[in-house]
Design a protein around this motif. Structure first.
Motif, PDB file in Angstrom:
ATOM      1  N   UNK B 220       0.830  -1.170   0.035  1.00 35.17           N
ATOM      2  CA  UNK B 220      -0.026  -0.036  -0.021  1.00 35.17           C
ATOM      3  C   UNK B 220       0.966   1.154   0.158  1.00 35.17           C
ATOM      4  N   UNK B 221       1.569   1.462  -1.025  1.00 34.00           N
ATOM      5  CA  UNK B 221       2.515   2.732  -1.015  1.00 34.00           C
ATOM      6  C   UNK B 221       1.729   3.912  -0.909  1.00 34.00           C
ATOM      7  N   UNK B 222       2.318   4.727   0.032  1.00 32.42           N
ATOM      8  CA  UNK B 222       1.695   6.012   0.226  1.00 32.42           C
ATOM      9  C   UNK B 222       2.323   7.163  -0.507  1.00 32.42           C
ATOM     10  N   UNK B 223       3.386   6.729  -1.362  1.00 34.50           N
ATOM     11  CA  UNK B 223       4.186   7.645  -2.078  1.00 34.50           C
ATOM     12  C   UNK B 223       4.506   7.276  -3.193  1.00 34.50           C
ATOM     13  N   UNK B 224       4.873   8.074  -4.378  1.00 36.69           N
ATOM     14  CA  UNK B 224       5.146   7.690  -5.627  1.00 36.69           C
ATOM     15  C   UNK B 224       6.427   7.156  -5.477  1.00 36.69           C
ATOM     16  N   UNK B 225       7.289   7.782  -4.562  1.00 40.06           N
ATOM     17  CA  UNK B 225       8.634   7.402  -4.269  1.00 40.06           C
ATOM     18  C   UNK B 225       8.657   5.766  -3.968  1.00 40.06           C
ATOM     19  N   UNK B 226       7.873   5.215  -3.242  1.00 37.63           N
ATOM     20  CA  UNK B 226       7.858   3.788  -2.824  1.00 37.63           C
ATOM     21  C   UNK B 226       7.123   2.928  -3.970  1.00 37.63           C
ATOM     22  N   UNK B 227       6.117   3.455  -4.490  1.00 39.26           N
ATOM     23  CA  UNK B 227       5.588   2.780  -5.365  1.00 39.26           C
ATOM     24  C   UNK B 227       6.365   2.714  -6.540  1.00 39.26           C
ATOM     25  N   UNK B 228       7.086   3.703  -7.007  1.00 37.02           N
ATOM     26  CA  UNK B 228       7.955   3.510  -8.082  1.00 37.02           C
ATOM     27  C   UNK B 228       9.237   2.433  -7.903  1.00 37.02           C
ATOM     28  N   UNK B 229       9.586   2.565  -6.648  1.00 35.52           N
ATOM     29  CA  UNK B 229      10.499   1.588  -6.185  1.00 35.52           C
ATOM     30  C   UNK B 229      10.148   0.282  -6.330  1.00 35.52           C
ATOM     31  N   UNK B 230       8.921   0.100  -5.882  1.00 37.73           N
ATOM     32  CA  UNK B 230       8.467  -1.413  -5.637  1.00 37.73           C
ATOM     33  C   UNK B 230       7.854  -1.730  -7.288  1.00 37.73           C
TER      34      UNK B 230
END
Lengths: 299, 352
Positions: B220-230
């Motif tokens: 449940x990424x709450x940031x673009x940052x983590x979403x992109x990372x994953x």
């Protein structure tokens, strides 16, 4: 500057030559390199060698000339002279005392300059170099104004039972005044070159600030501090201008040389001069060797 | 164990804002953030190297905010080499013990024990300059672990190691943690959080965006940052509108001028949506089907993906679609082609 360039260039050349000559592979490259070196004489390098050589000659010639033209017998006779002996001893110990006493203040000050940001730091950094740029006789006059009998400092000293004027104490402060910037600058460079994160790391490892200073900052800056101490000592024991104004007597060797020259002439001043130069050279060569060894150990 | 309560810290043009974190005893906490996000600064605050203007640091319930560095019992391992170059490996490791009143034989014994644990007992007499990167890292760890810190702070401990050494170091860190050592590890590399972390947090521009277990955060990424990372590409910020009409679960999410239909029970609010790229279909003409979302746009890029081909379509925002390479040929897609993309309202995930 020119002489440095000359040294660097020649050293580089020898380095390249010996390094490659000893390694088995790469011989071809060495050959090419050598060939290139001889084929195309670098004009700039030649000019540098010429200019540098002239400068070296300028430094070496007067000293060498004096050494050659003074008979060793005269030097030995002078060395046996009690007056000369006590003068040389006085010069050595007062300059050393100045280094030790004022070094105690200079090293902490250098650390503060290297590590802290504060108001008017740049101005103060400039001020500490003043003793180098003013005429040393002027420095002597300024110091005399501070410590002569009718001033507060002079009065306090008199209460304590000593005097700055015409005394070893006066000689020490005159020598230290003109030579302290060498130690300060070198020590500031030394402390600045110690990576700050090493000090921080030591703190996080449970060391007190004092322990960090003595086990990390000081040892890592030691080489430059040591160089600064030698420079300060050398500058101090060769001081004439400031000392002669505060303390003509007891006579340090630079003053004695001046006095003998003034009263009896060149040939009479030479043996003392040669003797003093030789002693200084021996000390500085020895110091340099010690500092190199220390350097090799910490590297 | 370690608790940060509402920490604020400002230097020149950067500030840490309202940082609150809780790290349990024995956990391996990974703080992920890009460079310049304030990670190292946070470590220095915990270690006591920066003076806090606001906020509190607790260890084992004790307020240590005003404690001097050397009294905190916190181990900090820097990213850059911080071994003392004028001492041997042995003296480096023994350094923390020599601040305490411990006998020589005791010091000798402790240094030997820790260096055997970390597999560096053969290095003890070596000079620091002769150590490789991996060896230096182990010696630094030994020097920190020897005084048994309450918490071990690691600043990018793996970033200067090559692949082989990374593996070994990761195993070592895991072992240290499984022996009961609480660790706070900061990194820019999210994979380290997945591989090592029992807990993690994401920091961006001085702000903690999310905390939780690595799987919670990456699911449940709450940031673009983590979403992109994953590896989750289609992550958009916008506003979930209130229900209107009879189907109260079918709602509109507005982002960058687009209205995306989404099936959710969340209340209206600002948030993010995630559209898994494998749940999107692509066609050259509009299709009449149950798919609630259909947009048209132009193909911007076609890239090879581990499975199939990734097509990036510009529909006002860039959206990534995974198709098989045979579909790509059948549809004759190339950069600039006019296409339609469709996906179910139920494929869209809303993340507050």
């Amino acid at each position: 500057m020119a002489s440095d360039n000359w040294r660097v260039n020649t050293l580089h050349y020898w380095h390249v030559k010996t390094l490659h000559a000893t390694s088995q592979h790469d011989k071809n490259a060495t050959y090419k390199q050598k060939k290139a070196m001889f084929k195309k004489p670098d004009i700039l390098q030649l000019i540098f060698i010429f200019l540098g050589g002239l400068l070296l000659l300028f430094i070496i010639a007067p000293i060498a000339g004096m050494l050659i033209s003074t008979s060793p017998i005269e030097v030995f006779q002078t060395a046996a002279d009690k007056e000369v002996q006590s003068s040389i001893w006085l010069t050595l110990w007062t300059s050393m005392a100045g280094v030790i006493i004022f070094g105690l203040g200079a090293i902490p000050l250098a650390w503060i300059f290297a590590r802290k940001k504060f108001f008017m730091k740049r101005l103060l950094l400039g001020l500490i170099n003043i003793p180098v740029i003013i005429p040393h006789s002027a420095a002597g006059i300024a110091l005399l104004g501070l410590v002569s009998r009718n001033t507060m400092v002079g009065g306090l000293a008199e209460h304590a039972g000593f005097n700055f004027v015409n005394s070893p104490a006066g000689i020490i402060i005159a020598m230290a005044f003109v030579s302290i910037p060498y130690l300060l600058n070198s020590a500031i460079d030394g402390f600045t070159s110690v990576p700050e994160h090493l000090e921080k790391a030591a703190l996080t490892l449970g060391a007190s600030r004092a322990r960090v200073f003595f086990t990390i900052s000081l040892p890592l800056a030691a080489r430059q501090i040591f160089t600064g101490l030698i420079m300060m000592w050398g500058r101090g024991l060769s001081e004439f201008g400031a000392v002669v104004i505060i303390a003509y007597h007891p006579m340090i060797t630079p003053v004695m040389i001046f006095e003998r020259f003034n009263s009896f002439g060149l040939s009479y001043a030479k043996p003392v001069t040669v003797l003093f130069i030789c002693i200084c050279l021996v000390i500085f060569v020895a110091m340099n060797i010690i500092s190199r060894k220390k350097n090799a150990r910490t590297r | 164990m370690l608790e940060l309560d509402n920490i604020q810290y400002k230097v020149e043009d950067f500030s840490l804002i309202n940082i609150s974190l809780k790290i349990e005893t024995g956990s391996y906490f990974v703080l992920v953030g890009a460079s310049g996000s304030g990670k190292t600064m946070l470590l220095e605050i915990i270690a006591g190297l920066c003076n806090l203007s606001e906020g509190k640091v607790f260890i084992r319930g004790k307020d240590i905010t005003k404690f001097p560095i050397q009294k905190r019992n916190i181990g900090l391992v820097y990213q850059t080499r911080s071994l003392f170059p004028h001492m041997s490996v042995f003296d480096n490791i023994a350094y923390p013990l020599r601040s305490k009143k411990i006998s020589k034989t005791e010091i000798q014994k402790e240094v030997l024990t820790i260096s055997e644990d970390l597999g560096i007992s053969n290095l003890l007499q070596r000079k620091i300059q002769t150590l490789s990167g991996g060896e230096a890292q182990r010696v630094t760890l030994a020097r920190t672990l020897i005084f048994k810190p309450d918490i071990l702070l690691l600043d990018e401990p793996l970033s200067f190691l090559d692949v082989q050494l990374r593996k070994g170091m990761m195993q070592l860190l895991k072992k240290i943690n499984s022996n009961g050592q609480t660790i706070l590890h900061v990194t820019h590399d999210y994979t380290e959080a997945l591989q090592l972390g029992t807990q993690m947090a994401v920091i961006e521009k001085g702000l903690i965006l999310q905390t939780g277990t690595p799987s919670e955060v990456f699911m449940n990424p709450r940031s673009q940052f983590i979403a992109e990372f994953s590896g989750q590409k289609n992550f958009y910020k916008g506003i979930l509108e209130a229900a209107s009409g009879k189907d109260i679960q079918l709602r509109i999410f507005k982002t960058a001028g687009l209205e995306i239909q989404i099936l959710t029970e969340e209340t209206e609010s600002a948030g993010n949506i995630l559209i898994p790229e494998e749940s999107i279909s692509i066609s050259v003409a509009p299709v009449d089907s149950s798919l609630r979302n259909t947009f048209n746009g132009k193909v911007k890029h076609i890239l090879n993906a581990p499975l199939g081909v990734e097509v990036i379509v510009n529909i006002g925002v860039e959206i990534a679609v995974i198709v098989s390479s045979s579909s790509l040929e059948k549809l004759e897609l190339r950069e600039g082609s006019e296409v339609f993309i469709s996906f179910k309202a139920s494929a869209v995930r809303f993340i507050r």
